[in-house]
Design a protein around this motif. Structure first.
Motif, PDB file in Angstrom:
ATOM      1  N   LEU A  57       0.856  -1.186   0.000  1.00 32.84           N
ATOM      2  CA  LEU A  57       0.000   0.000   0.000  1.00 32.84           C
ATOM      3  C   LEU A  57       0.891   1.234   0.000  1.00 32.84           C
ATOM      4  N   ALA A 108      -3.258   5.085   0.280  1.00 34.66           N
ATOM      5  CA  ALA A 108      -4.197   3.991   0.030  1.00 34.66           C
ATOM      6  C   ALA A 108      -4.615   3.339   1.349  1.00 34.66           C
ATOM      7  N   SER A 131      -0.522   5.641   4.164  1.00 38.89           N
ATOM      8  CA  SER A 131      -1.461   4.550   3.879  1.00 38.89           C
ATOM      9  C   SER A 131      -1.809   3.813   5.163  1.00 38.89           C
ATOM     10  N   ASN A 154      -6.105   1.034  -8.064  1.00 36.25           N
ATOM     11  CA  ASN A 154      -5.524   2.384  -8.069  1.00 36.25           C
ATOM     12  C   ASN A 154      -6.578   3.458  -8.293  1.00 36.25           C
ATOM     13  N   ARG A 162      -9.571   6.250  -6.978  1.00 39.52           N
ATOM     14  CA  ARG A 162      -9.508   7.342  -6.008  1.00 39.52           C
ATOM     15  C   ARG A 162     -10.744   7.408  -5.124  1.00 39.52           C
ATOM     16  N   VAL A 205      -2.344  -1.782  -3.616  1.00 38.48           N
ATOM     17  CA  VAL A 205      -3.355  -0.731  -3.521  1.00 38.48           C
ATOM     18  C   VAL A 205      -2.604   0.601  -3.477  1.00 38.48           C
ATOM     19  N   THR A 206      -2.801   1.425  -4.503  1.00 36.08           N
ATOM     20  CA  THR A 206      -2.025   2.660  -4.612  1.00 36.08           C
ATOM     21  C   THR A 206      -2.915   3.837  -4.994  1.00 36.08           C
ATOM     22  N   SER A 207      -2.357   5.022  -4.814  1.00 33.93           N
ATOM     23  CA  SER A 207      -2.965   6.286  -5.280  1.00 33.93           C
ATOM     24  C   SER A 207      -4.199   6.716  -4.509  1.00 33.93           C
ATOM     25  N   ASP A 234      -9.845   3.412  -1.207  1.00 33.94           N
ATOM     26  CA  ASP A 234     -10.213   2.540  -0.102  1.00 33.94           C
ATOM     27  C   ASP A 234     -10.693   1.226  -0.706  1.00 33.94           C
TER      28      ASP A 234
END
Length: 426
Positions: free
Chosen positions: A162, A166, A191, A371, A373, A392-394, A397
């Protein structure tokens, strides 16, 4: 001859004196040698005794922790289980002095301390004291908590990863990494991994602020819980569509084998009828402003190019089948080895409107990348992820609910609710 006579008397005196001194030396050395022998025996016996006592404490902790599977288990029950195990497994020659068992916070395990005394050779020679040993063992429960996310990667780091604000929100279930790497689970920057239980077979990277509950390291790896589930029978059929199906406008598709994949173009809406959709040699792509809707549908991905991508402005609303060989599976990737230079397929959920993803995502040799938002799967009764890696990035949830009783979509055996398993922990 005179010279011989003159040396005989001094030499005799010298040898008589030497024999006397040797006698004194030997007499003085005997207690020291006995003491060293006794010390060696004590050291050897003490090591064996401590090892045997540690085994008894380990077994007692495991037995006591197993009692925590029952909600009715009290502190006295835990103590009784530990004491009973130690009493039945004390090493020979040991005199038990005490057993203390305490339940850890959140009933996540048990800590057991055992003390015992053993006969001492040195003690018998010089005093009446015995050798005293005290050991400690901690056992935790890795199961019992429903399993909602499992990274199957065994060696490489970042199995669960993460970053960039994230979050994985799994308030009623467990997130587990099988990776033995010191970076098995990595939660960077601001994160958060907010899970009822976080368990890494290796190590973890992250501060206390990155975790809702204290994460555990050195957990036992969980063998692929879905390995015994057969691949869908539909995967053995021929092509129903030989080329890629490009969806324009409003369209409805039926279950079948799509040998070029399915691409939902911008401003198009695809509604799927119930059943299994095989993506063979082609992707499932929903482009920006495209919509994909299907109730009780499952996707099976077969081949190097059978991947998935939901773009940011797409809308996704899907639930898994209620029956059949894909019951409970929303996405299922083939277990067949990949050819060419590829070794892992990437399945990307970038949609900012994928609120319902009800079912199990099973990508044994794939990477699930989220990814988006905005929240993902938060309107699903439950979502389970079993993949080689989970990224899990950017800032999204990824919500992994565990409300299994509120839906008619079954949870595949091996994930979701399961019986707790006790393991030793540092």
């Amino acid at each position: 001859m005179f010279g011989d006579l003159s040396l005989r008397a001094p030499l005799g005196a010298f040898f008589r004196a030497t024999r006397g001194n040797m006698g004194l030396l030997v007499a003085g050395a005997v207690p020291v040698l006995f003491g060293l022998a006794a010390l060696t025996v004590d050291f050897t016996n003490g090591h064996r005794a401590r090892s045997a006592l540690q085994e008894a404490a380990d077994g007692a902790a495991l037995a006591a922790a197993s009692e925590l599977r029952l909600r009715s288990t009290s502190e006295s029950s835990v103590n009784a289980a530990a004491a009973a195990y130690v009493g039945a497994n004390m090493p020979a020659g040991a005199h038990l002095r005490g057993v203390q068992a305490a339940t850890l916070d959140d009933r996540s395990g048990v800590r057991v301390r055992v003390s015992a005394s053993f006969s001492s050779v040195m003690g018998g020679m010089f005093r009446d004291e015995e050798y005293v040993a005290q050991v400690e063992a901690v056992a935790r429960l890795s199961g019992g908590t429903p399993l909602c996310a499992l990274a199957l990667e065994e060696l490489q780091g970042n199995a669960v990863y993460l970053n960039r604000r994230a979050r994985i929100l799994a308030p009623e279930c467990a997130v587990v990494s099988n990776s033995a790497s010191a970076r098995g689970i990595v939660v960077r920057d601001s994160s958060q991994l907010n899970s009822l239980m976080v368990c890494s077979a290796g190590g973890l990277v992250g501060d206390s602020d990155n975790f809702e509950n204290e994460p555990l390291s050195d957990c036992p790896a969980i063998p692929d819980p879905l390995a015994g589930r057969p691949e869908p029978a539909a995967a053995a059929g021929g092509c129903d569509f030989a080329a890629v199906v490009q969806v324009i406008g409003v369209r409805t598709l039926s279950p079948g084998t799509y040998c070029g994949g399915i691409v939902v173009l911008p401003n198009a809406t695809l509604t799927l009828q119930q059943g299994v959709y095989v993506m063979r040699g082609g992707p499932l792509i929903v482009m920006n402003r495209g919509s994909l809707v299907g109730e009780h549908v499952g996707f099976y991905f077969d081949g190097n190019l059978a991947i998935m991508r939901f773009e940011p402005q797409s809308r996704i609303d899907l639930s898994a089948p209620r029956a059949g060989d894909m019951a409970g599976f929303l996405f299922f990737s083939s277990r067949a080895p990949l050819g060419g230079a590829l070794n892992l397929r990437r399945f990307v959920i970038g949609s900012n409107d994928a609120r319902t993803l009800l079912g199990t995502i099973y990508l044994r040799d794939g990477i699930l990348e989220v990814n988006a938002r905005r929240p993902i799967a938060d309107r699903s009764a439950y979502t389970v992820v079993v993949a080689r890696r989970i990224e899990v990035t950017s800032g999204p949830d990824l919500v992994l609910n565990a409300d299994y009783d509120s839906t008619d979509v079954p949870v595949p055996n091996g994930v979701g609710p399961r019986e707790g398993q006790a393991f030793l922990s540092d």
